[in-house]
Enzyme design. Structure first.
Site, PDB file in Angstrom:
ATOM      1  N   ASP A 251       0.851  -1.182   0.000  1.00 24.29           N
ATOM      2  CA  ASP A 251       0.000   0.000   0.000  1.00 24.29           C
ATOM      3  C   ASP A 251       0.889   1.234   0.000  1.00 24.29           C
ATOM      4  O   ASP A 251       1.457   1.609   1.028  1.00 24.29           O
ATOM      5  CB  ASP A 251      -0.911   0.021   1.241  1.00 24.29           C
ATOM      6  CG  ASP A 251      -1.988  -1.070   1.183  1.00 24.29           C
ATOM      7  OD1 ASP A 251      -1.809  -2.067   0.438  1.00 24.29           O
ATOM      8  OD2 ASP A 251      -3.006  -0.926   1.889  1.00 24.29           O
TER       9      ASP A 251
ATOM     10  N   LYS B  39      -6.766   3.319  -3.542  1.00 24.09           N
ATOM     11  CA  LYS B  39      -7.202   3.322  -2.147  1.00 24.09           C
ATOM     12  C   LYS B  39      -7.356   4.763  -1.699  1.00 24.09           C
ATOM     13  O   LYS B  39      -6.581   5.629  -2.105  1.00 24.09           O
ATOM     14  CB  LYS B  39      -6.141   2.589  -1.318  1.00 24.09           C
ATOM     15  CG  LYS B  39      -6.347   2.585   0.191  1.00 24.09           C
ATOM     16  CD  LYS B  39      -5.262   1.753   0.893  1.00 24.09           C
ATOM     17  CE  LYS B  39      -5.277   1.949   2.391  1.00 24.09           C
ATOM     18  NZ  LYS B  39      -4.181   1.225   3.064  1.00 24.09           N
TER      19      LYS B  39
ATOM     20  N   LYS C  19     -10.139   0.199  -2.714  1.00 22.46           N
ATOM     21  CA  LYS C  19     -10.100   0.030  -1.263  1.00 22.46           C
ATOM     22  C   LYS C  19     -10.372   1.346  -0.567  1.00 22.46           C
ATOM     23  O   LYS C  19      -9.489   2.192  -0.472  1.00 22.46           O
ATOM     24  CB  LYS C  19      -8.727  -0.513  -0.834  1.00 22.46           C
ATOM     25  CG  LYS C  19      -8.597  -0.680   0.693  1.00 22.46           C
ATOM     26  CD  LYS C  19      -7.256  -1.260   1.090  1.00 22.46           C
ATOM     27  CE  LYS C  19      -7.060  -1.245   2.603  1.00 22.46           C
ATOM     28  NZ  LYS C  19      -5.729  -1.730   3.001  1.00 22.46           N
TER      29      LYS C  19
END
Lengths: 482, 302, 308
Positions: free
Chosen positions: B139, B202, B238
């Site tokens: 991430d 995300k 996400k």
């Protein structure tokens, strides 16, 4: 990683109909009381999604129309016109509150009787109706501020005839300004959707209005005609088709009756290549599939700039595929039942003509219930301005798509109609918005949004879409001598 | 303008914020009942990235979290596992060992998380460390300062470089939408990240407010959909931070379903970055099974 | 002086009194030009026993031509700035002032007494100035910003209704005419005016004032003729948006309103004494305007943080 979750479908989520109270038979509401007809001339109000009979409605006689007008006249010359504006307003406030308290019951009945999705009657029709009453209540003691240098006076008895697409909301749109300005009312709901107007009459009783201030007579077109042609009616307010509007205007030509007409439309919804395209798609969907397209201001003519046509149509079809068509009482339904068999036949006829005229036709592949009146959201692309679908008010979930290249071209095409109720414009460029909104010959122009309504916002048309405004300060003058 | 290679012209569709908020609100009007709710709650659990990203994280905390990931609530049979456990790079090895055999992925934040203010070399080293420790997913954060300066090529190149460093690991690109200032910028950042090779986009680090919201997520989902319609390639989504209630999570899934379709209703393509969401979902599942409303004290907090 | 007298008195060193008077041909005013009626017909209105002259008897084709002219002028006129329209209305007043003597005499010929005639001319001039002033103000009085319960900027403004057919006052040939034309065109409408059948001279002469006042051709078109011949043609005309009638008999009003329903024309009926000051007011401008309401979203991002 674990399970695959293909095809997650919503389970039925029906709104309960257990808490509503409907009588088996409704009389007419005259002089503060429900009167059962002595003539036995009644008709059924039918649930368009099941065909089930909800209640028996009175086909009012001309004698009953006379009684209703007489009661309204007596109330006007009596208590109601002598009452101060502040007190008058308090009655309306009370009515608005009662409607809010019973909002669920009204929403359920509205959906049962008219076929519109419960989500819409719950989130749009009923709250907007209450807001309308609340808004105009506050005007009752402030009228002199609305008309500088004038002493406005009420007209007298207002005959009000409303359509079947927003039965309760239209009743509120009509009654609220009429009463706030000191008039009294004879209201006729549409024959297929009388129930919420009759329930509203019960609330008027409950609110303790003086008898005769609001009277409700039910029935078909001849009852409306009797109101329009009644000698003791001072004002006619009509929402409905342009055809009937013309008949009304002609019928009262020899009188001094005041008149407002809110008639049909064939709105252009215009999307430029610089628009916020996903929000435009949403606006297109709200513009034409809201209330099954039974909306006079529906954005039924979509104009797309050629450079984004294919992309936009792909997005639109995708979005149409997520619309849930079916049981109006299910909280997840987006598109409910067509209001009547007759209306469905009209819509299907237009769709047939469209196919014959050779436009490309699209409907999402959604399931429809077995009984009731249904029409899938429908899209026609490759439409020409001379196609009938592009000209006539279909009043159903049918969208006709045309393309354009330049600003000048689309202005010309958008205004190329006898109607002038509403228009939509989608572009991210400020100066283009103001050019477009000022060029549209339409009473309501939604820029980067569509199909929004508010009690403070005047609504009404140019040209053959009628005259007079409902809503806002401008809605007051329809009921006043100024 | 850019320091490395080809200059690209980035342009994204305009976004009308009010329209997005209205559309997002519409999803929350969906009523999710009975079977749909049961299925939905199970999906939510299976999509959770159970997360601990604190300065005070310890081995003990990470171990507890990994245990929780595999034993959400043992008194209810048939519960799925969460999708992943998300930790800092120095805990990746431990998490990997703790989750061995469970099928649960280990995700690691990297690239000078959460600010992203460091050199590319250090960011790539950060990524390489996590990957070499066994992280299944990385991430990363984008360089928001450079983004605001208009150095879109820089942002693009950085994501592309990180993607290359990820090897087999899947890359989630955090836009930190709470720092982008408008939905137009969210859309632009989404398009850049997708074009640069992100496997997931995300919303947030969880360190900045606002974190994930439905409108922000909707804009990102639309970027994913447009990419799919143009290329046929799927990108994951996400939302992270701020989703702690089961009902809200179900509305997110409705949004995914109606914007992207059922294919995205899969932990491979959709995740929730959350720490407290799992327990609320468990309480809802228990309520569905027993008929009784639940209390927080009956569900383990890790 | 009669024609015969003029002839008699004409000589080589002619004094004014010896000169042959040049008689005026009363023409109509369409699209900024002064055509005769295409039908080449005329009538002779008679006041107090004497003829006012040969006046054009407009035909349905004259109505058609005048509406075409008004329609083509409408978009341009309404797009002028309000300030510009105000200056042009003011200019009409200036031109009228310069010709007040002529208008007074003409009104006397049409049956008004001298004092009333002079008052009507002054009032007509002042009325033009009154509405000139309103051009850039009525919008502020009648528009509204509507506080809708959602994040939208919503405002209502007035727009001209379009082409207005105006049947001018029968008995008030100048003041009645000016009192309707001025509010109709102040907002950007164009009009076709049917002059008083009985006393048409002031209307025709007023056209000469308009022609020299920077009023674009087609904004005001003036016809003379018989109302009963023309009623059906203008009332049913689908390119006429509104009709203003002043002082007609009730039966004619009914007929006009019935025909008007064919395309939902707005019909305004007036019966007033235009010499009372109260008849001049901006509500007359509003009578020939449509309310347009515009919605636009307002982004919800503020210093306290984004709402997205």
């Amino acid at each position: 990683m674990t399970q695959k979750n293909k095809h997650w479908n919503l389970s039925p989520a029906p709104e309960s109909t257990g808490h509503i109270s409907l009588k088996e038979r409704y009389g007419v509401f005259i002089d503060g009381e429900f009167r059962m007809p002595d003539h036995g001339n009644v008709f059924s109000s039918v649930n368009p999604s099941t065909g089930e009979v909800l209640a028996e409605i009175t086909e009012s006689s001309s004698a009953e129309v006379d009684q209703a007008v007489a009661a309204a006249r007596a109330a006007f010359t009596g208590e109601w016109s002598k009452m101060g504006g502040g007190e008058r307003g308090k009655y309306l406030y009370r009515l608005a509150r009662l409607l809010q308290e019973k909002s669920r019951e009204f929403a359920v009945i509205e959906s049962l009787d008219g076929g519109k999705p419960i989500r819409e009657s719950r989130d749009v029709d009923v709250p907007l109706a209450a807001a309308h009453l609340f808004y105009y209540a506050g005007w009752a003691d402030k009228l002199s501020y609305a008309f500088p240098n004038r002493s406005p006076r009420p007209l007298g008895v207002a005959g009000q005839i409303i359509p079947w697409n927003f039965p309760l909301l239209m009743a509120a749109w009509k009654i609220a300004p009429a009463l706030a300005t000191g008039n009294t009312v004879v209201l006729k709901p549409a024959e297929t959707t009388s129930l919420t107007a009759l329930k509203l009459a019960e609330l008027i009783q409950e609110a303790g209005f003086p008898p005769g201030v609001v009277n409700v007579v039910t029935g078909h077109g001849n009852v409306g005609a009797a109101i329009v042609n009644h000698n003791d009616v001072d004002k006619v307010a009509f929402t409905g088709s342009t055809e009937v509007g013309k008949m009304i205007q002609k019928a009262i030509a020899g009188t001094n009756k005041r008149c407002t007409l809110e008639l049909g439309g064939k709105a252009a919804n215009i999307v430029f290549d610089d628009a916020a395209i996903d929000q435009a798609v949403e606006g297109i969907v709200n513009g034409i599939y809201f209330n099954q397209g039974h909306v006079c201001c529906a954005g039924s003519r979509l104009f797309v700039q050629e450079s984004i046509h294919d992309e936009l149509i792909e997005k639109l079809k995708h979005r149409m595929g997520t619309l849930i068509v079916g049981d109006p009482m299910d909280k997840n339904t987006d598109v409910g039942a067509i209001n009547s068999q007759e209306q469905l036949a009209t819509i299907e006829q237009y769709i047939e003509v469209g196919k014959q005229e050779g436009a490309e036709f699209y409907q999402p592949d959604c399931e429809l219930p077995q009984v009731g009146f249904w029409c899938r959201p429908t899209l026609f692309t490759d439409v020409a301005q001379s196609n009938r679908r592009a000209q006539e008010d279909i009043f159903g979930p049918v969208l006709a798509v045309q393309t354009f290249r330049t600003v000048a071209e689309v202005i010309q095409k958008a205004n190329n109609t006898p109607y002038g109720l509403s228009a939509g414009v989608w572009t991210d460029k400020g100066s283009k918005i103001f050019n477009m909104t000022s060029q549209m010959k339409a009473g309501v122009v939604w820029a980067n949004t569509y199909n929004l309504f508010d009690p403070t916002s005047p609504f009404g048309g140019f040209k053959e879409s009628g005259f007079g405004r409902e809503g806002g300060l401008h809605g007051l003058s329809a009921y006043l001598e100024i | 303008m850019n320091q490395s290679g080809t200059a690209r012209v980035f342009s994204s569709p305009a976004i009308d914020q009010v329209g997005v908020v209205e559309r997002a609100k519409r999803f929350t009007a969906r009523s999710i009942k009975s079977q749909a709710k049961r299925q939905g709650l199970g999906m939510v659990l299976s999509m959770i990235d159970l997360t601990t990203l604190e300065g005070m994280d310890t081995e003990g905390k990470v171990k507890q979290l990994c245990y929780k990931a595999q034993h959400l609530h043992d008194s209810i049979d048939g519960l799925p596992n969460v999708a992943a456990v998300c930790v800092y790079p120095n805990f990746v090895g431990l998490a990997k060992r703790s989750l061995a055999g469970s099928g649960i992925k280990v995700a690691s934040v990297a690239t000078a998380f959460p600010s992203g203010n460091s050199s590319l070399e250090i960011k790539l080293a950060d990524v390489s460390m996590a990957v070499s420790e066994g992280a299944d997913e990385i991430d990363m954060v984008i360089s928001r300062g450079r983004f605001h300066r208009g150095d879109y090529n820089f942002v693009f190149d950085e994501i592309a470089a990180v993607k290359a460093a990820c090897g087999e690991s899947r890359l989630k690109t955090i836009l930190e939408t709470g720092e982008l200032g408008s939905l137009d910028k969210v859309r632009l950042a989404s398009d850049i990240a997708i074009a640069a090779g992100a496997d997931f986009i995300k919303t947030s680090t969880g360190k900045i407010q606002p974190a994930a919201t439905m409108p922000v997520t909707l804009v990102m989902l639309e970027a994913i959909r447009d990419h799919f319609q143009k290329t046929g390639l799927m990108v994951g989504m996400k939302p992270a931070g701020g989703i702690s209630k089961a009902k809200l999570a179900l509305h997110y899934l409705i949004m995914v379903k109606e914007t992207l379709g059922d294919d995205w209703l899969d932990p491979k393509w959709f995740r929730f970055g959350a720490s407290s969401l799992a327990n609320d979902v468990l309480m809802q599942i228990a309520k569905q099974q027993t008929g009784a409303y639940q209390a927080a004290n009956y569900f383990a907090i890790d | 002086m009669t024609v015969e007298e003029s002839n008699k008195n004409s000589g080589e060193n002619s004094a004014k009194s010896e000169r042959l008077e040049v008689l005026k041909t009363y023409k109509m005013y369409i699209d900024g030009k002064f055509p005769r009626t295409e039908s080449a017909r005329y009538y002779q209105p008679v006041v107090n026993g004497s003829s006012l002259g040969n006046v054009c008897l407009a035909s349905r084709k004259d109505v058609r031509n005048a509406v075409v002219a008004a329609r083509s002028a409408q978009a341009g006129w309404s797009r002028r700035t309000a300030y510009n329209r105000a200056q042009i209305l003011y200019r009409i007043a200036e031109m009228l002032e310069g010709r007040s003597q002529q208008f007074s005499e003409e009104l006397v010929r049409q049956g008004l007494d001298v004092e009333t005639a002079e008052i009507h001319v002054s009032q007509s001039i002042d009325r033009l100035i009154y509405y000139a002033g309103w051009c850039d103000k009525y919008q502020q009085v009648f528009s509204a910003v509507n506080p809708v319960a959602s994040s939208h900027f919503n405002f209502s403004t007035l727009e001209p209704v379009g082409v207005v057919f105006t049947v001018a006052s029968r008995d008030c040939p100048l003041l009645g005419l000016v009192s309707l034309i001025a509010p109709v065109i102040a907002s950007g409408n164009t009009c076709v005016v049917l002059a008083s059948e009985k006393c048409p001279l002031s209307a025709v002469t007023f056209a000469e004032v308009l022609a020299t006042s920077d009023v674009p051709g087609g904004v005001v078109n003036i016809l003379t003729g018989r109302i009963k011949e023309l009623t059906e043609h203008f009332s049913r005309h689908l390119d006429v948006n509104a009709i203003a009638c002043d002082g007609l008999e009730p039966g004619l009003n009914t007929e006009i309103k019935e025909f008007a329903s064919e395309n939902i024309k707005r019909v305004k009926i007036y019966h007033q004494d235009w010499s009372t000051e109260a008849t001049a007011n901006p509500y007359l401008i509003q009578d020939f305007c449509e309310v347009k309401t515009t919605w636009h979203p307002i982004e919800q991002i503020s210093e306290s943080g984004a709402a997205y």
